[in-house]
Motif scaffolding. Structure first.
Motif, PDB file in Angstrom:
ATOM      1  N   MET A 178     -18.709  42.435 -36.867  1.00  0.00           N
ATOM      2  CA  MET A 178     -18.469  40.892 -37.161  1.00  0.00           C
ATOM      3  C   MET A 178     -19.537  40.351 -37.457  1.00  0.00           C
ATOM      4  O   MET A 178     -19.484  39.205 -38.081  1.00  0.00           O
ATOM      5  N   TRP A 181     -19.995  38.760 -40.854  1.00  0.00           N
ATOM      6  CA  TRP A 181     -18.752  37.573 -41.246  1.00  0.00           C
ATOM      7  C   TRP A 181     -19.314  36.276 -40.740  1.00  0.00           C
ATOM      8  O   TRP A 181     -19.167  35.254 -41.348  1.00  0.00           O
ATOM      9  N   LEU A 182     -19.562  36.344 -39.619  1.00  0.00           N
ATOM     10  CA  LEU A 182     -20.133  35.073 -38.652  1.00  0.00           C
ATOM     11  C   LEU A 182     -21.325  34.547 -39.178  1.00  0.00           C
ATOM     12  O   LEU A 182     -21.316  33.389 -39.641  1.00  0.00           O
TER      13      LEU A 182
ATOM     14  N   ALA B 186     -16.749  26.761 -37.205  1.00  0.00           N
ATOM     15  CA  ALA B 186     -16.954  28.121 -36.389  1.00  0.00           C
ATOM     16  C   ALA B 186     -15.749  28.597 -36.065  1.00  0.00           C
ATOM     17  O   ALA B 186     -15.534  30.022 -35.889  1.00  0.00           O
ATOM     18  N   ALA B 189     -13.934  30.183 -38.699  1.00  0.00           N
ATOM     19  CA  ALA B 189     -14.563  31.536 -39.080  1.00  0.00           C
ATOM     20  C   ALA B 189     -14.300  32.496 -38.061  1.00  0.00           C
ATOM     21  O   ALA B 189     -14.251  33.934 -38.489  1.00  0.00           O
ATOM     22  N   SER B 190     -14.175  32.300 -36.923  1.00  0.00           N
ATOM     23  CA  SER B 190     -14.052  33.143 -36.060  1.00  0.00           C
ATOM     24  C   SER B 190     -12.356  33.734 -36.071  1.00  0.00           C
ATOM     25  O   SER B 190     -12.251  34.954 -36.001  1.00  0.00           O
ATOM     26  N   ALA B 193     -12.512  35.878 -39.505  1.00  0.00           N
ATOM     27  CA  ALA B 193     -13.282  37.255 -39.394  1.00  0.00           C
ATOM     28  C   ALA B 193     -12.280  38.327 -38.297  1.00  0.00           C
ATOM     29  O   ALA B 193     -12.008  39.486 -38.478  1.00  0.00           O
ATOM     30  N   ALA B 194     -11.810  37.448 -37.086  1.00  0.00           N
ATOM     31  CA  ALA B 194     -11.122  38.487 -36.408  1.00  0.00           C
ATOM     32  C   ALA B 194      -9.877  39.013 -36.878  1.00  0.00           C
ATOM     33  O   ALA B 194      -9.580  40.241 -36.690  1.00  0.00           O
ATOM     34  N   ARG B 196      -9.274  39.577 -40.202  1.00  0.00           N
ATOM     35  CA  ARG B 196      -9.729  40.641 -41.187  1.00  0.00           C
ATOM     36  C   ARG B 196     -10.014  41.973 -40.694  1.00  0.00           C
ATOM     37  O   ARG B 196      -9.631  43.004 -40.964  1.00  0.00           O
ATOM     38  N   LEU B 197     -10.785  41.922 -39.625  1.00  0.00           N
ATOM     39  CA  LEU B 197     -11.474  43.257 -39.000  1.00  0.00           C
ATOM     40  C   LEU B 197     -10.097  43.617 -38.072  1.00  0.00           C
ATOM     41  O   LEU B 197     -10.054  45.187 -38.085  1.00  0.00           O
ATOM     42  N   LEU B 211     -11.202  40.781 -30.361  1.00  0.00           N
ATOM     43  CA  LEU B 211     -12.307  40.241 -31.521  1.00  0.00           C
ATOM     44  C   LEU B 211     -12.519  38.819 -31.505  1.00  0.00           C
ATOM     45  O   LEU B 211     -13.513  38.526 -31.776  1.00  0.00           O
ATOM     46  N   LEU B 212     -11.259  37.975 -31.267  1.00  0.00           N
ATOM     47  CA  LEU B 212     -11.318  36.437 -31.433  1.00  0.00           C
ATOM     48  C   LEU B 212     -12.362  36.209 -30.294  1.00  0.00           C
ATOM     49  O   LEU B 212     -13.265  35.259 -30.620  1.00  0.00           O
ATOM     50  N   ALA B 215     -15.950  36.954 -31.262  1.00  0.00           N
ATOM     51  CA  ALA B 215     -16.476  35.944 -32.353  1.00  0.00           C
ATOM     52  C   ALA B 215     -17.030  34.551 -31.621  1.00  0.00           C
ATOM     53  O   ALA B 215     -18.139  34.277 -32.006  1.00  0.00           O
ATOM     54  N   GLN B 218     -20.133  35.224 -29.699  1.00  0.00           N
ATOM     55  CA  GLN B 218     -21.460  35.156 -30.628  1.00  0.00           C
ATOM     56  C   GLN B 218     -21.719  33.660 -31.209  1.00  0.00           C
ATOM     57  O   GLN B 218     -22.816  33.615 -31.118  1.00  0.00           O
ATOM     58  N   PHE B 219     -20.906  32.706 -31.427  1.00  0.00           N
ATOM     59  CA  PHE B 219     -20.922  31.607 -31.940  1.00  0.00           C
ATOM     60  C   PHE B 219     -21.951  30.783 -30.816  1.00  0.00           C
ATOM     61  O   PHE B 219     -22.766  30.238 -30.822  1.00  0.00           O
TER      62      PHE B 219
END
Lengths: 228, 228
Positions: A178, A181-182, B186, B189-190, B193-194, B196-197, B211-212, B215, B218-219
């Motif tokens: 991930m 992407w982020l 953000a 984007a999360s 990204a979530a 698609r992955l 995944l969400l 993400a 991480q932010f």
DNA sequence: GGCGATATTGCCTTGTTTGCAATATTGCGC
DNA sequence: GCGCAATATTGCAAACAAGGCAATATCGCC
């Protein structure tokens, strides 16, 4: 604007012939043909941009743009798939201009910092005229939502390239990890937010750079709530 | 899908008349007319989506979609400005479904956490069928770049609404303050990204939620470089 | 100077968009 | 229930756009 850099295509073929001439730093090494193509590309984009500024997007036809750029309407379609694409292309930055720098910077700094640095440098080194053009485009995008899609598409392209660069550098896989992407999204979000606030502020280029760095800093700090 | 919620329009007017009937929880309070409009809207979107899945985007014409939805081509244009818009509209989530929840959650948690929670809940409560549809849309978008623009436009709309909600809540001004921009970006984007992955992983809904949250975490952590 | 590659163009067909006016449907007061 | 006002739907038509195809022009290179 729109100075292009071309991918080095290995050492294939041209070696002998060009070692005689100067192997310029960012020289195409790709004939005059390619150059002319870039010129018509830009000519069309310029025409589209200018006419749109003058008469408004929906009072401009492809035929008109083509006339202005001295090509046939059919040729317009060979270069762009819509008016919008042409307009946006003329007004916005070419990602190829800072991507190589970003890849280099990645070797020395963590990605977020590297991107912040590269973008700051990039905008700090733009001329008044180039910045004006960016402002004009922002205005147009606000006025015509259909342009927004074109612009967002362009940003998405840049974001994808950033993502690839990050994935490649950190050794992560953009299909399963991930972080790239982020990271790329945070970069583009910073850029977009900075540009729009800057446009609203009516201030100079240095303020744009401040805004950019502020955005990146907020991301680095984990997006703390401002009030507390 | 596409269950809609309507804004409560204060206490104006209808009061007397409807207190007799049941004041349903998410009831429109807006006549049958509006309802039928939603139905044709959805019918058209569904038709567009299904036909595109079957025959591929560029082998489907507006005329065909209209026939399928039993409306005139002219009516199609009254609802959507392009095939792409219709297709994307059918396959993606209606922001109105989680925005109210987000506004509520903002009262109790910091924005990033609130959004993470709301989105997690939202996707956790989706049916298999709804998730399948999301997957199909992701596939289509990948196959047809022109859909991407439509989708990105839709995401931009959601992002703008998130931004407004955040700005309103934190008392910041989206014209001068950067936080709402970064926060909303953000979040989207999360989500992106979530999604698609998750699509690439081929796993179940619980993995999407994981995944969400990853993400968002991480932010919150300031996007640390994964390797170190 | 000529040849191969490719860019440009014209033509044409199909599809899209939009304004306008006519028609049908709905909500609501009576 | 009935009819009026509001508005959704439709048909028509004109302007515009997209893109395949083949002919032509131009360029780069030997």
């Amino acid at each position: 604007m729109q100075t292009r850099q071309y991918r080095r295509i290995g050492e294939i073929g041209y070696g002998m012939a060009m070692s005689a001439t100067e192997t310029a730093v960012d020289a195409p090494e790709i004939g005059l043909r390619e150059l002319k193509k870039q010129m018509t590309h830009d000519a069309i984009a310029q025409a589209a941009f200018r006419l749109t500024l003058e008469k408004g997007l929906d009072h401009v036809t492809i035929e008109e743009i083509a006339r202005e750029a001295i090509v046939s309407p059919r040729t317009f379609s060979n270069y762009f798939s819509s008016k919008e694409e042409a307009v946006v292309s003329a007004g916005s930055e070419d990602p190829q201009e800072f991507l190589p720098a970003f890849r280099e910077a990645l070797e020395q700094e963590p990605p977020l910092r590297a991107l912040c640095q590269v973008l700051s440098d990039f905008y700090a080194s733009r001329t008044e005229e180039q910045l004006d053009r960016s402002l004009q485009l922002l205005g147009l995008v606000e006025r015509y939502p259909s342009l927004l899609q074109g612009q967002v598409g362009r940003f998405a392209t840049i974001e994808a390239e950033l993502r690839d660069a990050v994935a490649e550098h950190t050794g992560t896989d953009a299909e399963t990890d991930m972080y790239p992407w982020l990271m790329a999204a945070a970069g583009m979000a910073s850029l977009q937010a900075a540009l729009r606030l800057w446009a609203a502020s009516g201030r100079g280029a240095d303020h744009l750079v401040e805004l950019l760095q502020d955005a990146f800093n907020q991301f680095s700090a984990g997006l703390p709530v401002p009030g507390r």
